[in-house]
Design an enzyme around this catalytic site. Structure first.
Site: not given
Length: 233
Positions: A62-64, A66, A165
């Site tokens: 997961l992106d930071r 998120v 996103r």
């Protein structure tokens, strides 16, 4: 903040799932901050009184900025099988996103071809395939409106970097706090309003259905959307 029992969504001999906090990195990067996989290793070592470092395999990321459910493998067998399931799109992922603008259509499917600039860490979407691009597809539906904010449920078919996103931004509905993809300002907390809500798959060893459900962050903002949670949860 270290991982505690409250962060654990699921654990057995093969897998462990965590409700990731926005701002945590999943694996080590150039920042030098302690990644989530190392935090989970420390949690397991302390819980089972194991000397040294426990095995832990990163299944997905997961992106930071998120939050939400993220799954790790506790054995090499589970890691190999889960990696294959993700590759074959046998894992259903569901996200919740909050936007300030209403999507023109309340539900739909988005298909783009994405190219990532690794130096700038920015993804550019295209409506047609271009050289070096990766196909990205998701479906979305509007769940409701609250105080001028719109809650959108997203089911990505593919798992491209920054996919949700950038694809939501093409609708004119950038995610709240995501100034990289069109929201006017970023969050002071370094988070965006994107939450990995559920993972559904067949257990790689037990062959039983598993649904992992991550409750909303308790950050003073997300709580207002709890009314949209399914009654059974």
């Amino acid at each position: 903040m270290p991982v505690t029992d409250r962060d654990i969504l699921f654990e057995d001999n093969h897998l462990i799932a965590v409700n990731k906090k926005a701002g945590d990195i999943v694996q080590v990067d150039e920042t030098g901050d302690e990644p989530l996989d190392e935090q989970v290793k420390k949690y397991l070592a302390a819980k089972y009184n194991k000397p040294g470092s426990a095995f832990l395999g990163v299944v997905h990321r997961l992106d930071r900025p998120v939050s939400g459910v993220i799954l790790f493998a506790k054995t090499s067998k589970a890691l190999e099988r889960m990696n294959l399931m993700f590759k074959n799109r046998e894992v259903k992922k569901t996200y919740w996103a909050v936007a300030r603008k209403r999507p023109q259509e309340p539900a739909g499917t988005l298909v783009h071809w994405l190219i990532k600039d690794p130096k700038k860490n920015v993804v550019t979407p295209y409506l047609k395939e271009v050289q070096g691009s990766q196909r990205a597809q998701l479906s979305y539906r509007l769940l409701g409106e609250l105080d001028g904010y719109f809650l959108i449920e997203v089911d990505p078919l593919t798992g491209r970097s920054h996919q949700i996103r950038v694809q939501l931004s093409t609708l004119g509905t950038p995610i709240v706090g995501d100034n990289k993809y069109g929201y006017p300002r970023g969050s002071r907390k370094g988070s965006i309003c994107l939450h990995a809500r559920r993972l559904e798959f067949i257990h790689p060893v037990k062959k039983e259905p598993v649904t992992l459900f991550a409750s909303l962050p308790r950050d003073g903002f997300w709580e207002r959307f709890e009314r949209f949670e399914p009654a059974e949860n």
